[in-house]
Design a protein around this motif. Structure first.
Motif, short mmCIF file in Angstrom:
data_model
loop_
_atom_site.label_atom_id
_atom_site.label_comp_id
_atom_site.label_asym_id
_atom_site.label_seq_id
_atom_site.Cartn_x
_atom_site.Cartn_y
_atom_site.Cartn_z
N UNK A 119 31.00 -6.43 28.13
CA UNK A 119 30.16 -5.81 29.16
C UNK A 119 30.05 -4.31 28.95
N UNK A 120 28.85 -3.79 29.20
CA UNK A 120 28.63 -2.34 29.10
C UNK A 120 29.44 -1.58 30.14
N UNK A 121 29.92 -2.28 31.18
CA UNK A 121 30.75 -1.60 32.19
C UNK A 121 32.23 -1.54 31.79
N UNK A 122 32.59 -2.19 30.69
CA UNK A 122 33.97 -2.13 30.21
C UNK A 122 34.24 -0.70 29.74
N UNK A 123 35.27 -0.06 30.27
CA UNK A 123 35.56 1.32 29.85
C UNK A 123 35.70 1.45 28.33
N UNK A 124 35.13 2.51 27.78
CA UNK A 124 35.13 2.72 26.33
C UNK A 124 36.53 2.61 25.74
#
Length: 195
Positions: A119-124
């Motif tokens: 997910x793009x919301x997963x912290x980098x």
């Protein structure tokens, strides 16, 4: 962070996780990638989301960080079997028919992985760890399902992460461009190295 393997038999035991996985897929594939896919009730789905499949979700506190779908190559639902084979048979106009070097397998010990996402919301700072965890859980689940091999269509940069993830991967098809990204079918050998 934890992982859960979902099926039609057990998803009722996991609250909203199954629905949240499909919501996260919508965000990844329809919103972010802008793919033209079916959706309903804010969830992405397709013809391969059947009782034959399993879904691995990496999640924490109700948020889905990553997911993957596993489908047996023996699956059948109407005219559909599994994504790679159906593409080869000309049933999917968005994937080239010549994606594999040979005929798509139909074997009990070969499963397909598809709808892989982080997910793009997963912290980098967590992305690499989440991806590694997802792949480890996918291989564990596939082995538990009796798979000796997993077939997948992945970005052609797979060589960058294969060794890091401890996977025995080999090309199963040519490199091809899909939606501006170079992709390739690969075969992951699960029979030799057990983690």
């Amino acid at each position: 962070m934890e992982s859960t393997t979902l099926s039609f038999e057990n998803f009722h035991n996991h609250g909203e996780l199954f629905a949240n996985l499909f919501r996260a897929r919508k965000q990844s594939f329809i919103v972010q990638n802008k793919w033209d896919l079916p959706e309903a009730m804010d969830m992405e789905y397709d013809q391969y989301d059947t009782p034959a499949s399993r879904w691995v979700a990496v999640h924490e506190f109700g948020e889905v960080y990553a997911g993957i779908r596993l489908t047996p190559t023996t699956a059948r639902c109407g005219v559909y079997t599994y994504m790679i084979r159906d593409a080869q048979m000309g049933l999917l106009d968005t994937i080239p028919q010549d994606l594999l070097f040979g005929p798509a397998p139909v074997q009990e010990n070969v499963w397909e992985s598809s709808r892989v996402f982080v997910s793009h919301t997963t912290p980098q700072k967590l992305r690499r760890r989440v991806h590694a965890y997802l792949i480890a859980e996918m291989t564990k689940t596939a082995r538990e399902l009796g798979a000796a091999r997993v077939l997948g269509l992945v970005p052609a940069v797979w060589t960058r992460f294969a060794d890091r993830l401890g996977l025995e991967i080999e090309p199963a098809g040519r490199i091809m461009e899909i939606d501006g990204i170079e992709n390739q079918c690969v075969s992951i050998d699960l029979s030799r190295k057990l983690h």
